[in-house]
Motif scaffolding. Structure first.
Motif, PDB file in Angstrom:
ATOM      1  N   ASP A 138       0.826  -1.214  -0.212  1.00  0.00           N
ATOM      2  CA  ASP A 138       0.029  -0.147  -0.097  1.00  0.00           C
ATOM      3  C   ASP A 138       1.056   1.301  -0.017  1.00  0.00           C
ATOM      4  OD1 ASP A 138      -2.448  -1.477   0.066  1.00  0.00           O
ATOM      5  OD2 ASP A 138      -2.487  -1.393   2.439  1.00  0.00           O
ATOM      6  N   VAL A 139       2.202   1.136   0.544  1.00  0.00           N
ATOM      7  CA  VAL A 139       2.845   2.387   0.743  1.00  0.00           C
ATOM      8  C   VAL A 139       4.145   2.263  -0.415  1.00  0.00           C
ATOM      9  CG1 VAL A 139       4.389   3.346   2.391  1.00  0.00           C
ATOM     10  CG2 VAL A 139       2.359   2.110   3.189  1.00  0.00           C
ATOM     11  N   VAL A 140       4.497   3.440  -0.980  1.00  0.00           N
ATOM     12  CA  VAL A 140       5.524   3.757  -1.817  1.00  0.00           C
ATOM     13  C   VAL A 140       6.594   4.611  -1.106  1.00  0.00           C
ATOM     14  CG1 VAL A 140       6.232   4.580  -4.183  1.00  0.00           C
ATOM     15  CG2 VAL A 140       3.972   3.489  -3.924  1.00  0.00           C
ATOM     16  N   ALA A 141       7.857   4.165  -1.275  1.00  0.00           N
ATOM     17  CA  ALA A 141       8.998   5.004  -0.609  1.00  0.00           C
ATOM     18  C   ALA A 141       9.072   6.267  -1.210  1.00  0.00           C
ATOM     19  CB  ALA A 141      10.240   4.114  -0.832  1.00  0.00           C
ATOM     20  N   LEU A 142       9.291   7.307  -0.413  1.00  0.00           N
ATOM     21  CA  LEU A 142       9.419   8.735  -0.977  1.00  0.00           C
ATOM     22  C   LEU A 142      10.353   8.835  -2.175  1.00  0.00           C
ATOM     23  CD1 LEU A 142       8.371  11.662  -0.924  1.00  0.00           C
ATOM     24  CD2 LEU A 142      10.051  11.816   0.941  1.00  0.00           C
ATOM     25  N   ASP A 143      11.605   8.062  -2.106  1.00  0.00           N
ATOM     26  CA  ASP A 143      12.471   8.236  -3.071  1.00  0.00           C
ATOM     27  C   ASP A 143      11.926   7.565  -4.346  1.00  0.00           C
ATOM     28  OD1 ASP A 143      15.206   8.657  -3.928  1.00  0.00           O
ATOM     29  OD2 ASP A 143      15.550   6.471  -3.658  1.00  0.00           O
ATOM     30  N   ASP A 144      11.198   6.462  -4.321  1.00  0.00           N
ATOM     31  CA  ASP A 144      10.643   5.651  -5.531  1.00  0.00           C
ATOM     32  C   ASP A 144       9.576   6.762  -6.116  1.00  0.00           C
ATOM     33  OD1 ASP A 144      12.227   3.600  -5.237  1.00  0.00           O
ATOM     34  OD2 ASP A 144      10.791   2.430  -4.226  1.00  0.00           O
ATOM     35  N   LEU A 194       9.701   1.530 -11.444  1.00  0.00           N
ATOM     36  CA  LEU A 194      10.522   1.257 -10.160  1.00  0.00           C
ATOM     37  C   LEU A 194       9.568   0.879  -8.890  1.00  0.00           C
ATOM     38  CD1 LEU A 194      12.371   4.633 -10.599  1.00  0.00           C
ATOM     39  CD2 LEU A 194      13.517   2.482 -10.887  1.00  0.00           C
ATOM     40  N   VAL A 195       8.279   0.915  -9.164  1.00  0.00           N
ATOM     41  CA  VAL A 195       7.333   0.680  -8.001  1.00  0.00           C
ATOM     42  C   VAL A 195       6.604  -0.819  -8.231  1.00  0.00           C
ATOM     43  CG1 VAL A 195       5.164   1.485  -6.877  1.00  0.00           C
ATOM     44  CG2 VAL A 195       7.198   2.984  -7.740  1.00  0.00           C
ATOM     45  N   ILE A 196       6.017  -0.820  -9.427  1.00  0.00           N
ATOM     46  CA  ILE A 196       5.204  -2.280  -9.370  1.00  0.00           C
ATOM     47  C   ILE A 196       5.841  -3.334  -9.835  1.00  0.00           C
ATOM     48  CG2 ILE A 196       2.969  -3.007 -10.431  1.00  0.00           C
ATOM     49  CD1 ILE A 196       2.520  -0.666  -8.464  1.00  0.00           C
ATOM     50  N   GLU A 197       6.445  -3.228 -10.807  1.00  0.00           N
ATOM     51  CA  GLU A 197       7.497  -4.573 -11.602  1.00  0.00           C
ATOM     52  C   GLU A 197       8.256  -5.195 -10.596  1.00  0.00           C
ATOM     53  OE1 GLU A 197       9.763  -3.446 -15.412  1.00  0.00           O
ATOM     54  OE2 GLU A 197      11.233  -4.283 -14.213  1.00  0.00           O
ATOM     55  N   PRO A 198       9.119  -4.298  -9.609  1.00  0.00           N
ATOM     56  CA  PRO A 198       9.869  -5.326  -8.821  1.00  0.00           C
ATOM     57  C   PRO A 198       9.230  -6.237  -7.960  1.00  0.00           C
ATOM     58  CG  PRO A 198      10.563  -2.806  -8.785  1.00  0.00           C
ATOM     59  CD  PRO A 198       9.368  -2.928  -9.498  1.00  0.00           C
ATOM     60  N   GLN A 199       7.784  -5.819  -7.784  1.00  0.00           N
ATOM     61  CA  GLN A 199       7.146  -6.514  -6.567  1.00  0.00           C
ATOM     62  C   GLN A 199       6.238  -7.804  -7.333  1.00  0.00           C
ATOM     63  OE1 GLN A 199       4.413  -4.235  -3.901  1.00  0.00           O
ATOM     64  NE2 GLN A 199       5.029  -2.442  -5.162  1.00  0.00           N
ATOM     65  N   ARG A 200       6.052  -7.403  -8.587  1.00  0.00           N
ATOM     66  CA  ARG A 200       5.503  -8.771  -9.362  1.00  0.00           C
ATOM     67  C   ARG A 200       6.228  -9.381 -10.302  1.00  0.00           C
ATOM     68  NH1 ARG A 200       0.032  -5.424 -11.903  1.00  0.00           N
ATOM     69  NH2 ARG A 200      -1.171  -5.622 -10.464  1.00  0.00           N
ATOM     70  N   ALA A 201       7.422  -9.115 -10.349  1.00  0.00           N
ATOM     71  CA  ALA A 201       8.475  -9.704 -11.212  1.00  0.00           C
ATOM     72  C   ALA A 201       8.557 -11.275 -11.025  1.00  0.00           C
ATOM     73  CB  ALA A 201       9.645  -9.243 -11.190  1.00  0.00           C
ATOM     74  N   ARG A 202       8.467 -11.632  -9.660  1.00  0.00           N
ATOM     75  CA  ARG A 202       8.800 -12.840  -9.072  1.00  0.00           C
ATOM     76  C   ARG A 202       7.672 -13.986  -9.702  1.00  0.00           C
ATOM     77  NH1 ARG A 202       5.585 -14.026  -4.630  1.00  0.00           N
ATOM     78  NH2 ARG A 202       4.776 -12.281  -3.469  1.00  0.00           N
ATOM     79  N   LEU A 203       6.462 -13.238 -10.375  1.00  0.00           N
ATOM     80  CA  LEU A 203       5.376 -14.325 -10.677  1.00  0.00           C
ATOM     81  C   LEU A 203       5.542 -14.590 -12.024  1.00  0.00           C
ATOM     82  CD1 LEU A 203       1.924 -11.956  -9.787  1.00  0.00           C
ATOM     83  CD2 LEU A 203       2.739 -13.674  -8.537  1.00  0.00           C
ATOM     84  N   ILE A 204       6.623 -14.287 -12.604  1.00  0.00           N
ATOM     85  CA  ILE A 204       6.969 -14.595 -14.167  1.00  0.00           C
ATOM     86  C   ILE A 204       8.243 -15.160 -14.300  1.00  0.00           C
ATOM     87  CG2 ILE A 204       6.912 -13.612 -16.372  1.00  0.00           C
ATOM     88  CD1 ILE A 204       5.448 -11.100 -15.552  1.00  0.00           C
ATOM     89  N   PRO A 205       8.275 -16.569 -14.493  1.00  0.00           N
ATOM     90  CA  PRO A 205       9.662 -16.982 -14.636  1.00  0.00           C
ATOM     91  C   PRO A 205      10.464 -16.509 -15.444  1.00  0.00           C
ATOM     92  CG  PRO A 205       7.800 -18.663 -14.420  1.00  0.00           C
ATOM     93  CD  PRO A 205       7.242 -17.332 -14.576  1.00  0.00           C
ATOM     94  N   GLY A 206      11.597 -16.170 -15.178  1.00  0.00           N
ATOM     95  CA  GLY A 206      12.785 -15.562 -16.099  1.00  0.00           C
ATOM     96  C   GLY A 206      12.518 -14.351 -16.569  1.00  0.00           C
TER      97      GLY A 206
END
Ligand code: HSE
Length: 309
Positions: free
Chosen positions: A191-197, A227-239
């Motif tokens: 729910d929270v995004v770091a200020l720097d991001d 920088l926000v959503i992709e790093p959280q979802r990347a592990r759902l997609i092998p490779g």
């Protein structure tokens, strides 16, 4: 004269486009869904035909719910039957639930004695799409309805801006044959995004839009990074990380997850697109995943009527 049966096609779409979570999307007219709407003697909305394992209960189906929303508050002596032909794979991140909702409202609208203007259909399509994703957002719906690259601002009512894109840019879209539930891929987000991001992502969105408006392909290259959503979802997609590296090595301007995934898109300057497509698909194959892939101009037409009787 009012039609009794109308069929509409609505294109697939790339949601988020890396830098615009829930607010930026572009159409992908190489594939899409068809919905036929027919006036029936029974009032209300019924789904009489559907391809794929999807709910037939109208309130639980994106197309059915969208048409229920369109008809709400009208006193009609007739109802609407829907036949839904999916061209977009389910759970692919290609905006399939949005496309069915859009095709359904575009077709059903034409059955009305006084059809609404296209811009008035957006809110009904959003209502339909929310059934699948659990949230009201317009990135896929607006792109599928209007075509092109669309920025949606605000909710009540949503305002849509068609963003110009340098004509040399192509979208490479690779769909590994996996299913990801949008609802679950949303539920996993913090729910929270770091200020720097927030600062860096805001700069990326602004720079990306500036690059589009000024025909500056290199500015787009420098900003097409999530920088926000992709790093959280990347592990759902092998490779995924290797697919992205392969796209960038093949000179893609940027590469990220299409919508909630598992499809991955890359924007490329025209002549670089084929090499990126081959490289990205090859990495997915090393993961044991078969893929479908497409190269298309950014945008293309929005939903259209294909038949009326
Ligand atoms: N913007 C949405 C998401 C697209 O990424 O969850 C899928 O509905």
């Amino acid at each position: 004269m009012t039609s009794n049966t109308v069929t509409a096609f609505a294109p697939a779409s790339v949601g988020n486009v890396a830098v615009g979570f829930d607010i930026l999307g572009h159409a992908l007219s190489v594939i899409g869904d068809h919905v036929t709407a027919t006036r029936s003697a029974t009032t209300g909305v019924r789904i009489i035909e559907i391809t794929g394992e999807l709910p037939r209960e109208p309130a639980l189906n994106t197309a059915g719910r969208a048409v229920q929303s369109l008809l709400a508050g009208r006193t009609l002596a007739w109802g609407v039957e829907l036949a839904i032909r999916k061209g977009i794979p389910l759970g692919s991140g290609l905006g399939g639930s949005a496309a069915s909702a859009v095709a359904a409202v575009v077709a059903a609208n034409e059955l009305l004695d006084e059809p609404l203007p296209r811009s008035a259909l957006l809110t009904h399509a959003i209502e339909g799409e929310a059934v699948a994703s659990g949230s009201r957002h317009a990135d896929n719906v607006a792109a599928s309805l209007f075509g092109g690259l669309v920025l949606t601002i605000g909710e009540d009512p949503p305002r849509c801006m068609l963003i110009p894109v340098p004509s040399s840019i192509r979208c490479v879209l690779v769909h590994p044959r996996l299913f990801i539930s949008t609802r679950e891929a949303r539920g996993m987000l913090r729910d929270v995004v770091a200020l720097d991001d927030l600062v860096r992502q805001s700069a990326n969105l602004a720079g990306f839009l500036a690059g589009c408006y000024t025909n500056n392909v290199e500015l787009i290259r420098g900003c097409l990074e999530d920088l926000v959503i992709e790093p959280q979802r990347a592990r759902l997609i092998p490779g995924f990380a290797a697919v992205k590296r392969a796209a960038i090595a093949a000179k893609a301007l940027g590469c990220s997850i299409s919508g909630a995934g598992p499809s991955v898109f890359a924007w490329c300057d025209g002549q670089d697109a084929e090499a990126a497509r081959v490289a990205m698909s090859a990495v997915f194959r090393t993961q044991g995943l078969e893929c479908d892939s497409w190269i298309a101009p950014i945008g293309g037409n929005g939903a259209m009527i294909t038949e009326r009787r």
